[in-house]
Design a protein around this motif. Sequence first.
Motif, PDB file in Angstrom:
ATOM      1  N   LYS A 121       7.676  -3.117  -0.607  1.00  0.00           N
ATOM      2  CA  LYS A 121       8.942  -2.452  -0.957  1.00  0.00           C
ATOM      3  C   LYS A 121       9.840  -3.334  -1.820  1.00  0.00           C
ATOM      4  N   LYS A 122       9.577  -4.648  -1.838  1.00  0.00           N
ATOM      5  CA  LYS A 122      10.384  -5.559  -2.643  1.00  0.00           C
ATOM      6  C   LYS A 122       9.847  -5.713  -4.073  1.00  0.00           C
ATOM      7  N   ILE A 123       8.643  -5.174  -4.323  1.00  0.00           N
ATOM      8  CA  ILE A 123       8.069  -5.266  -5.663  1.00  0.00           C
ATOM      9  C   ILE A 123       8.877  -4.393  -6.634  1.00  0.00           C
ATOM     10  N   PRO A 124       9.277  -4.946  -7.792  1.00  0.00           N
ATOM     11  CA  PRO A 124      10.042  -4.135  -8.767  1.00  0.00           C
ATOM     12  C   PRO A 124       9.210  -2.957  -9.270  1.00  0.00           C
ATOM     13  N   ILE A 125       9.718  -1.767  -9.070  1.00  0.00           N
ATOM     14  CA  ILE A 125       9.026  -0.548  -9.474  1.00  0.00           C
ATOM     15  C   ILE A 125      10.003   0.327 -10.261  1.00  0.00           C
ATOM     16  N   PRO A 126       9.563   0.929 -11.363  1.00  0.00           N
ATOM     17  CA  PRO A 126      10.469   1.813 -12.127  1.00  0.00           C
ATOM     18  C   PRO A 126      11.070   2.902 -11.242  1.00  0.00           C
ATOM     19  N   ALA A 127      12.302   3.227 -11.505  1.00  0.00           N
ATOM     20  CA  ALA A 127      13.018   4.205 -10.684  1.00  0.00           C
ATOM     21  C   ALA A 127      12.324   5.563 -10.669  1.00  0.00           C
ATOM     22  N   THR A 128      11.600   5.878 -11.739  1.00  0.00           N
ATOM     23  CA  THR A 128      10.945   7.192 -11.833  1.00  0.00           C
ATOM     24  C   THR A 128       9.825   7.366 -10.813  1.00  0.00           C
ATOM     25  N   VAL A 129       9.236   6.256 -10.379  1.00  0.00           N
ATOM     26  CA  VAL A 129       8.128   6.354  -9.413  1.00  0.00           C
ATOM     27  C   VAL A 129       8.487   5.749  -8.043  1.00  0.00           C
ATOM     28  N   ARG A 130       9.746   5.319  -7.893  1.00  0.00           N
ATOM     29  CA  ARG A 130      10.131   4.688  -6.623  1.00  0.00           C
ATOM     30  C   ARG A 130      10.009   5.654  -5.449  1.00  0.00           C
ATOM     31  N   ALA A 131      10.195   6.927  -5.692  1.00  0.00           N
ATOM     32  CA  ALA A 131      10.086   7.906  -4.611  1.00  0.00           C
ATOM     33  C   ALA A 131       8.674   7.988  -4.038  1.00  0.00           C
ATOM     34  N   LEU A 132       7.689   7.501  -4.815  1.00  0.00           N
ATOM     35  CA  LEU A 132       6.307   7.544  -4.350  1.00  0.00           C
ATOM     36  C   LEU A 132       5.952   6.376  -3.421  1.00  0.00           C
ATOM     37  N   VAL A 133       6.814   5.386  -3.348  1.00  0.00           N
ATOM     38  CA  VAL A 133       6.507   4.193  -2.547  1.00  0.00           C
ATOM     39  C   VAL A 133       6.253   4.533  -1.073  1.00  0.00           C
ATOM     40  N   PRO A 134       7.180   5.234  -0.383  1.00  0.00           N
ATOM     41  CA  PRO A 134       6.959   5.472   1.052  1.00  0.00           C
ATOM     42  C   PRO A 134       5.844   6.460   1.358  1.00  0.00           C
ATOM     43  N   ILE A 135       5.518   7.347   0.413  1.00  0.00           N
ATOM     44  CA  ILE A 135       4.518   8.375   0.723  1.00  0.00           C
ATOM     45  C   ILE A 135       3.165   8.130   0.061  1.00  0.00           C
ATOM     46  N   PHE A 136       3.109   7.199  -0.885  1.00  0.00           N
ATOM     47  CA  PHE A 136       1.837   6.966  -1.580  1.00  0.00           C
ATOM     48  C   PHE A 136       1.492   5.476  -1.678  1.00  0.00           C
ATOM     49  N   VAL A 137       2.358   4.691  -2.306  1.00  0.00           N
ATOM     50  CA  VAL A 137       2.051   3.290  -2.573  1.00  0.00           C
ATOM     51  C   VAL A 137       1.931   2.484  -1.279  1.00  0.00           C
ATOM     52  N   ALA A 138       2.952   2.562  -0.421  1.00  0.00           N
ATOM     53  CA  ALA A 138       2.939   1.774   0.818  1.00  0.00           C
ATOM     54  C   ALA A 138       1.789   2.169   1.747  1.00  0.00           C
ATOM     55  N   PRO A 139       1.567   3.479   1.996  1.00  0.00           N
ATOM     56  CA  PRO A 139       0.415   3.826   2.849  1.00  0.00           C
ATOM     57  C   PRO A 139      -0.926   3.398   2.270  1.00  0.00           C
ATOM     58  N   LEU A 140      -1.092   3.561   0.932  1.00  0.00           N
ATOM     59  CA  LEU A 140      -2.373   3.237   0.313  1.00  0.00           C
ATOM     60  C   LEU A 140      -2.599   1.728   0.280  1.00  0.00           C
ATOM     61  N   VAL A 141      -1.677   1.005  -0.340  1.00  0.00           N
ATOM     62  CA  VAL A 141      -1.834  -0.452  -0.476  1.00  0.00           C
ATOM     63  C   VAL A 141      -1.694  -1.134   0.883  1.00  0.00           C
ATOM     64  N   GLY A 142      -0.661  -0.727   1.626  1.00  0.00           N
ATOM     65  CA  GLY A 142      -0.442  -1.328   2.944  1.00  0.00           C
ATOM     66  C   GLY A 142      -1.571  -1.006   3.900  1.00  0.00           C
ATOM     67  N   GLY A 143      -2.010   0.259   3.914  1.00  0.00           N
ATOM     68  CA  GLY A 143      -3.096   0.660   4.803  1.00  0.00           C
ATOM     69  C   GLY A 143      -4.381  -0.090   4.518  1.00  0.00           C
ATOM     70  N   LEU A 144      -4.737  -0.210   3.230  1.00  0.00           N
ATOM     71  CA  LEU A 144      -5.951  -0.938   2.858  1.00  0.00           C
ATOM     72  C   LEU A 144      -5.845  -2.419   3.225  1.00  0.00           C
ATOM     73  N   SER A 145      -4.689  -2.996   2.962  1.00  0.00           N
ATOM     74  CA  SER A 145      -4.491  -4.421   3.257  1.00  0.00           C
ATOM     75  C   SER A 145      -4.617  -4.692   4.755  1.00  0.00           C
ATOM     76  N   VAL A 146      -3.910  -3.878   5.544  1.00  0.00           N
ATOM     77  CA  VAL A 146      -3.950  -4.059   7.003  1.00  0.00           C
ATOM     78  C   VAL A 146      -5.361  -3.826   7.532  1.00  0.00           C
ATOM     79  N   ALA A 147      -6.026  -2.765   7.039  1.00  0.00           N
ATOM     80  CA  ALA A 147      -7.370  -2.442   7.521  1.00  0.00           C
ATOM     81  C   ALA A 147      -8.344  -3.581   7.243  1.00  0.00           C
ATOM     82  N   VAL A 148      -8.303  -4.126   6.038  1.00  0.00           N
ATOM     83  CA  VAL A 148      -9.228  -5.208   5.672  1.00  0.00           C
ATOM     84  C   VAL A 148      -8.956  -6.461   6.503  1.00  0.00           C
TER      85      VAL A 148
END
Length: 355
Positions: A121-148
């Motif tokens: 969530k601290k990674i600089p992301i353009p405002a146009t795609v920031r809304a995707l962080v909690p529903i797409f980026v964080a689950p995908l990247v975070g989920g894969l990272s935690v799972a591995v």
Amino acid sequence: MSLIKQELNRIKEALMTGVGYMIPFVVFGGICIALSIAFSDMSSKGVNITNPILKVINTFGTQSMGMMIPILAAFTAFGFADRAAIMPGFLGGLIAVNGEAGFLGGLIAGILAGYIVMAIKKIPIPATVRALVPIFVAPLVGGLSVAVIMQYIVVAPISGLMKTLTLFLQNMQGGNAILLAAILGIMTAFDMGGPVNVVACLFAWSFFSDNIYTLSAPVAVAIATPPLGMGLATLLAKNRYDSIDRESGKAALVMGMIGISEGAIPFAAKDPLRVIPANCLGGAVGAMIAMAAGVNEYAPHGGPIVTLVATHKLWYLLAIIVGATVTAITANFLKFGFNNKKKKINTTNTDTSSD
């Protein structure tokens, strides 16, 4: 040092958040399991559930208890990084359960997911795609990272540790068992529903899946001894407590009967240096009696209310009574020795000033 303290407080708050969301699953599962056991054939060797309705109820309870660790991990992560961390935390907790990493693995998964999603969530992301962080980026990247990390780094050593610990507990006898019971009793009674209490309780309950129920008995006793002990203390020395304390004592007795440790908090908050040691001593004594008597307790709760699902019921109740009595006598001894001395000093000062 302040940074370390800040992070420790963050972890503590996140853990308590996870526990808060987990409790309904534990309560539902515990009640279902306790009901199915209470009306079945029960002995020190185990439980034989033959009634089909009770089997279904037991299954519901077991399924709910099976969600305990993933829910704890998910909402511990939520305590760090809000809803974006729920999915990675839940996935990590599920991997911990499937990999037999148990309660400790679930805690690691929740903390790991929380910090990973916080970093994302601290990674600089353009405002146009920031809304995707909690529903797409964080689950995908975070989920894969935690799972591995959980699957290939955490699960194996923690699972090995848990299996070793389980084997040790299954073969534990004599003094080692009594010492462990004392430690669990002290931890359970220490902060009356706080993080130390929660760690002790979850540790004991996490071995239900391995058919180890002797650890839950010391915890169940020590859950009740602080409120019952402080309630009894107000009855044994009514003239030494003010009206507010006496009313708190009545409430503590009721709460202790149904296994709510928080009933002793008003006394601990008012006089922690005397009440907390008294609580810990009573919890340790009661826990040791339960362990020495070989009591099994089949519900993830405590107090006299769960006597129905304990083996050696008289010993279980005796452990609670003795533990509460030790707490009451110790608390009154510590408090009144100090108060009497203080009263003499005040009287002397008053007489001197009047002369």
